[in-house]
Design a protein around this motif. Sequence first.
Motif, short mmCIF file in Angstrom:
data_model
loop_
_atom_site.label_atom_id
_atom_site.label_comp_id
_atom_site.label_asym_id
_atom_site.label_seq_id
_atom_site.Cartn_x
_atom_site.Cartn_y
_atom_site.Cartn_z
N UNK A 1 -6.87 3.96 4.30
CA UNK A 1 -5.91 3.20 5.10
C UNK A 1 -5.70 1.80 4.53
N UNK A 2 -6.80 1.11 4.22
CA UNK A 2 -6.68 -0.26 3.71
C UNK A 2 -5.92 -0.27 2.38
N UNK A 3 -6.17 0.72 1.52
CA UNK A 3 -5.45 0.80 0.25
C UNK A 3 -3.97 1.07 0.50
N UNK A 4 -3.69 2.01 1.39
CA UNK A 4 -2.32 2.33 1.79
C UNK A 4 -1.62 1.09 2.33
N UNK A 5 -2.25 0.41 3.26
CA UNK A 5 -1.66 -0.74 3.95
C UNK A 5 -1.36 -1.88 2.99
N UNK A 6 -2.31 -2.20 2.14
CA UNK A 6 -2.13 -3.36 1.26
C UNK A 6 -1.14 -3.08 0.13
N UNK A 7 -1.22 -1.89 -0.48
CA UNK A 7 -0.35 -1.60 -1.61
C UNK A 7 1.10 -1.39 -1.17
N UNK A 8 1.32 -0.64 -0.10
CA UNK A 8 2.69 -0.41 0.32
C UNK A 8 3.33 -1.67 0.90
N UNK A 9 2.55 -2.47 1.62
CA UNK A 9 3.10 -3.74 2.10
C UNK A 9 3.38 -4.67 0.94
N UNK A 10 2.59 -4.58 -0.11
CA UNK A 10 2.86 -5.41 -1.28
C UNK A 10 4.20 -5.07 -1.90
N UNK A 11 4.46 -3.76 -2.08
CA UNK A 11 5.75 -3.34 -2.64
C UNK A 11 6.89 -3.71 -1.71
N UNK A 12 6.72 -3.46 -0.41
CA UNK A 12 7.77 -3.77 0.56
C UNK A 12 8.08 -5.27 0.58
N UNK A 13 7.06 -6.08 0.61
CA UNK A 13 7.27 -7.53 0.69
C UNK A 13 8.02 -8.05 -0.53
N UNK A 14 7.65 -7.56 -1.71
CA UNK A 14 8.33 -7.97 -2.93
C UNK A 14 9.78 -7.49 -2.93
N UNK A 15 9.99 -6.25 -2.47
CA UNK A 15 11.35 -5.71 -2.43
C UNK A 15 12.23 -6.51 -1.48
N UNK A 16 11.73 -6.75 -0.26
CA UNK A 16 12.54 -7.43 0.75
C UNK A 16 12.80 -8.88 0.39
N UNK A 17 11.90 -9.48 -0.37
CA UNK A 17 12.08 -10.86 -0.80
C UNK A 17 12.98 -10.97 -2.03
N UNK A 18 13.41 -9.82 -2.58
CA UNK A 18 14.34 -9.83 -3.70
C UNK A 18 13.72 -9.98 -5.07
N UNK A 19 12.40 -9.79 -5.17
CA UNK A 19 11.74 -10.03 -6.46
C UNK A 19 12.01 -8.95 -7.49
N UNK A 20 12.53 -7.79 -7.08
CA UNK A 20 12.84 -6.74 -8.04
C UNK A 20 14.30 -6.80 -8.52
N UNK A 21 15.07 -7.70 -7.91
CA UNK A 21 16.50 -7.73 -8.16
C UNK A 21 16.84 -7.89 -9.64
N UNK A 22 16.18 -8.81 -10.31
CA UNK A 22 16.49 -9.07 -11.72
C UNK A 22 15.68 -8.26 -12.70
N UNK A 23 14.88 -7.32 -12.22
CA UNK A 23 14.00 -6.56 -13.09
C UNK A 23 14.57 -5.20 -13.50
N UNK A 24 15.66 -4.79 -12.86
CA UNK A 24 16.23 -3.49 -13.19
C UNK A 24 15.42 -2.32 -12.69
#
Length: 217
Positions: free
Chosen positions: A175-198
């Motif tokens: 659960x802790x691995x699931x929670x931290x890794x998926x929230x990490x991806x979500x937070x970066x996505x929602x903050x727009x950090x993948x926008x310029x990476x293709x």
Amino acid sequence: MATTGANTPRERYRAQVRAEITERAREQIATAGASALSLNAIAKQMGMSGPALYRYFASRDDLITELVREAYRSLAETLRTASADGADLAGLAHALRDWALADPQRYFLVYGTPIPGYHAPEDTTAISSEIMTILVDACAALTPESATTPFGAYLQDHRDWAADHPAPPEALHRFLTFWTRLHGVLSLELAGHFTGMGLDPALLFAAELDDLLAPRS
């Protein structure tokens, strides 16, 4: 015939005004973030005086608390419904992502950077615990008994955060691995950090989920 409680005209009017205030607050947060929330600006939009608005919400923190409760309740209901419909951990993960993408600022309100000077009340813990319980249950359903790792041994004696869920340490670790890794991806996505990476955030999220669900040796 006379009515009482929330059925009286006064109570209905109060509920309507509170609902409009919270809607204006959501719009403001979507534009400038929670830290910029201003009751005086909302009062001006609604043609009210500041003191008049404070009759409905005693402070900015009171209004933020209402929004935080709404966000937690919304996510809890989303995951509860998905679980009742038979969703496994993967289904719950996608339900979480869909919920976050539908309203990024609502997501950041509860899982983003803490708002300076704001402290959430204790009753929000019960709602967030329900969210965690649904996900821990799904992790426990997937996690076979295995040799105890050093971190698993640690979790055996440090599980207060899980509200004493009876899941084995291996499931809590998943659960802790699931929670931290998926929230990490979500937070970066929602903050727009993948926008310029293709990169395709949906594919990255799916790849992380596949890795998390892979059998452990």
